[in-house]
Design an enzyme around this catalytic site. Structure first.
Site, short mmCIF file in Angstrom:
data_model
loop_
_atom_site.label_atom_id
_atom_site.label_comp_id
_atom_site.label_asym_id
_atom_site.label_seq_id
_atom_site.Cartn_x
_atom_site.Cartn_y
_atom_site.Cartn_z
N TYR A 1 0.41 10.25 -11.30
CA TYR A 1 0.08 9.23 -10.29
C TYR A 1 -0.45 7.97 -10.97
O TYR A 1 0.04 6.85 -10.73
CB TYR A 1 -0.94 9.79 -9.30
CG TYR A 1 -1.54 8.72 -8.42
CD1 TYR A 1 -0.75 7.97 -7.57
CD2 TYR A 1 -2.91 8.44 -8.47
CE1 TYR A 1 -1.29 6.97 -6.78
CE2 TYR A 1 -3.46 7.45 -7.68
CZ TYR A 1 -2.65 6.71 -6.84
OH TYR A 1 -3.19 5.73 -6.07
N PHE B 1 0.82 -1.23 0.00
CA PHE B 1 0.00 0.00 0.00
C PHE B 1 0.85 1.27 0.00
O PHE B 1 0.37 2.32 -0.40
CB PHE B 1 -0.90 0.03 1.25
CG PHE B 1 -1.85 -1.12 1.31
CD1 PHE B 1 -3.08 -1.05 0.68
CD2 PHE B 1 -1.51 -2.29 1.96
CE1 PHE B 1 -3.96 -2.12 0.70
CE2 PHE B 1 -2.38 -3.36 2.00
CZ PHE B 1 -3.60 -3.28 1.36
N ASP C 1 -10.05 15.99 -13.54
CA ASP C 1 -11.18 15.23 -12.99
C ASP C 1 -12.12 14.76 -14.11
O ASP C 1 -12.75 15.59 -14.76
CB ASP C 1 -12.00 16.12 -12.04
CG ASP C 1 -11.66 15.91 -10.59
OD1 ASP C 1 -10.99 14.91 -10.27
OD2 ASP C 1 -12.06 16.75 -9.76
N1 UDP Z 1 -14.20 17.21 -4.72
C1 UDP Z 1 -14.76 18.47 -4.50
N2 UDP Z 1 -14.21 19.26 -3.53
C2 UDP Z 1 -13.16 18.87 -2.76
C3 UDP Z 1 -12.61 17.57 -2.97
C4 UDP Z 1 -13.16 16.78 -3.96
O1 UDP Z 1 -15.71 18.86 -5.17
O2 UDP Z 1 -12.70 19.64 -1.91
C5 UDP Z 1 -14.75 16.35 -5.77
C6 UDP Z 1 -13.73 15.97 -6.84
O3 UDP Z 1 -13.74 16.91 -7.88
C7 UDP Z 1 -14.25 14.60 -7.28
C8 UDP Z 1 -14.93 14.04 -6.04
O4 UDP Z 1 -15.14 15.14 -5.17
O5 UDP Z 1 -15.22 14.76 -8.28
C9 UDP Z 1 -14.06 13.01 -5.33
O6 UDP Z 1 -12.79 13.57 -5.14
P1 UDP Z 1 -11.69 12.91 -4.21
O7 UDP Z 1 -10.52 13.86 -4.18
O8 UDP Z 1 -12.31 12.55 -2.92
O9 UDP Z 1 -11.30 11.57 -4.94
P2 UDP Z 1 -10.77 11.30 -6.45
O10 UDP Z 1 -12.00 11.03 -7.26
O11 UDP Z 1 -10.01 12.49 -6.89
O12 UDP Z 1 -9.93 10.09 -6.28
#
Ligand code: UDP
Length: 331
Positions: free
Chosen positions: A143, A75, A285
């Site tokens: 990443y 991990f 995203d």
């Molecule tokens: N997100 C958001 N505000 C934040 C953090 C995340 O709107 O402060 C949104 C982000 O754009 C994504 C979703 O929440 O669509 C999940 O994001 P996270 O960073 O938790 O996980 P990821 O999908 O990036 O692995």
């Protein structure tokens, strides 16, 4: 299969839930963690903790010399998409060399079972939803690329050395152990659910919603949140499946929830509003990421116990309310 396992990053969020599941079924566990992100307090009694950096190859070799492991569960890694786009070479170098250095040490010690914590980020902007294992891999972040490179290295190690590996492509790990004793505690925290809960509790600033103009029903991004305990269960099942050869599995609930739906769930569970502002999109995203875990279900019999978003958020809420400073081991 019970036995002895080496868990790198076992003091971290997903790793600690897997350690708990292994210990609960009677396995012996050695955790290798540099405690940069991990927490000593996340480990149950009886687990051996080796505080070391994976880059320290000699130390890693000593660990393999000291114990005989049935498998390695790996991990420990850099795992922030945004950070990887500011420092891509560090991500590629560190994740690749640490992971394959570990695999190399395992092979040399005769330990030929390896479970990799991989990521949905290697699918980039997917063409089809839900995403199954046949989907094209085309990372849009360093990443994601770093994990893909590790998966490729492991495939060569299988072909040449017979190292059987399972690459588990996680979607969005969320929630906390039902005991309330361990949960998510990152620094910095970047994930939606802890930030939304922190905003509701007033322990964090208002949440910024990253983008409201996506082609989704409410305009916010849709993700597949999978409970960390279910994720842990997938690791246990996969260990048994490794006896039949290397695999790659997508691990998610198979249901997508939007950022707005997550905030609504936090409001329902917490009984208070989530203060928030609407912001621009976050670069990189994708609009929608939802897993097909059909292969994992068929081949291992796994199925998630926490399918509903409210059930996931409820466990996360309980953890954050009981531990407003997380494990409390930072200065
Ligand atoms: N997100 C958001 N505000 C934040 C953090 C995340 O709107 O402060 C949104 C982000 O754009 C994504 C979703 O929440 O669509 C999940 O994001 P996270 O960073 O938790 O996980 P990821 O999908 O990036 O692995």
């Amino acid at each position: 299969m019970t036995g002895r396992f080496l868990v790198t990053g076992g003091a971290g969020y997903v790793g600690s839930h897997v350690v708990r599941a292994l210990v609960a079924r009677g396995d012996a566990v050695v955790v290798l963690d540099d405690l940069r992100q991990g927490h000593r307090a996340a480990l149950p009694d009886g687990v051996e903790l080796v505080v070391a950096d994976l880059a320290d190859r000699r130390r890693v070799a000593e660990v393999f010399a000291a114990w005989k492991f049935d498998a390695v569960l790996h991990f420990a890694a850099l795992s922030l998409v945004g950070e990887s786009m500011r420092d891509p070479l560090r991500y590629c170098i560190e994740n690749l060399s640490n992971s394959l250095g570990l695999a190399d040490a395992a092979v040399k010690a005769g330990c030929l079972r390896f479970v990799l914590s991989s990521t949905a980020a290697l699918f980039g902007f997917p063409k089809r939803i839900p995403i199954d294992e046949e989907a094209e891999v085309a990372p849009v972040s360093a990443y994601g690329e770093s994990k893909l490179m590790v998966e490729r290295g492991l495939a060569w190690a299988d072909q040449v050395h017979g190292l059987r590996s399972a690459s588990l492509r996680y979607f969005n790990a969320a929630g906390a152990d039902a005991s309330g004793e361990i949960g998510e505690d990152h620094d910095p925290e970047t994930h939606l659910i802890p930030l939304a809960i922190g905003a509701a509790l007033g322990t964090r600033p208002p949440l910024t919603v990253f983008g409201t103009d996506y082609p989704t029903p409410d305009g916010t991004c849709i993700r597949d949140y999978v409970h960390v305990t279910d994720l842990a269960g997938a690791h246990l099942r996969v260990l048994a499946r490794l006896e039949r050869g290397s695999v790659r599995f997508n691990v998610g609930n198979g249901t997508g929830y939007s950022v707005t739906q997550v905030m609504e769930s936090v409001e329902r569970i917490g009984g208070r509003p989530v203060p928030h502002t609407l912001g621009p999109r976050r670069p990189g995203d994708p609009a929608v990421l939802v897993a097909s875990s059909a292969r994992l279900r068929e081949e291992t019999g796994w199925s998630p116990r926490f399918g509903a978003l409210d059930d996931i958020v409820r466990t996360a809420w309980a953890w954050h309310v009981a531990h407003p400073r997380g494990f409390g081991d930072r200065g």
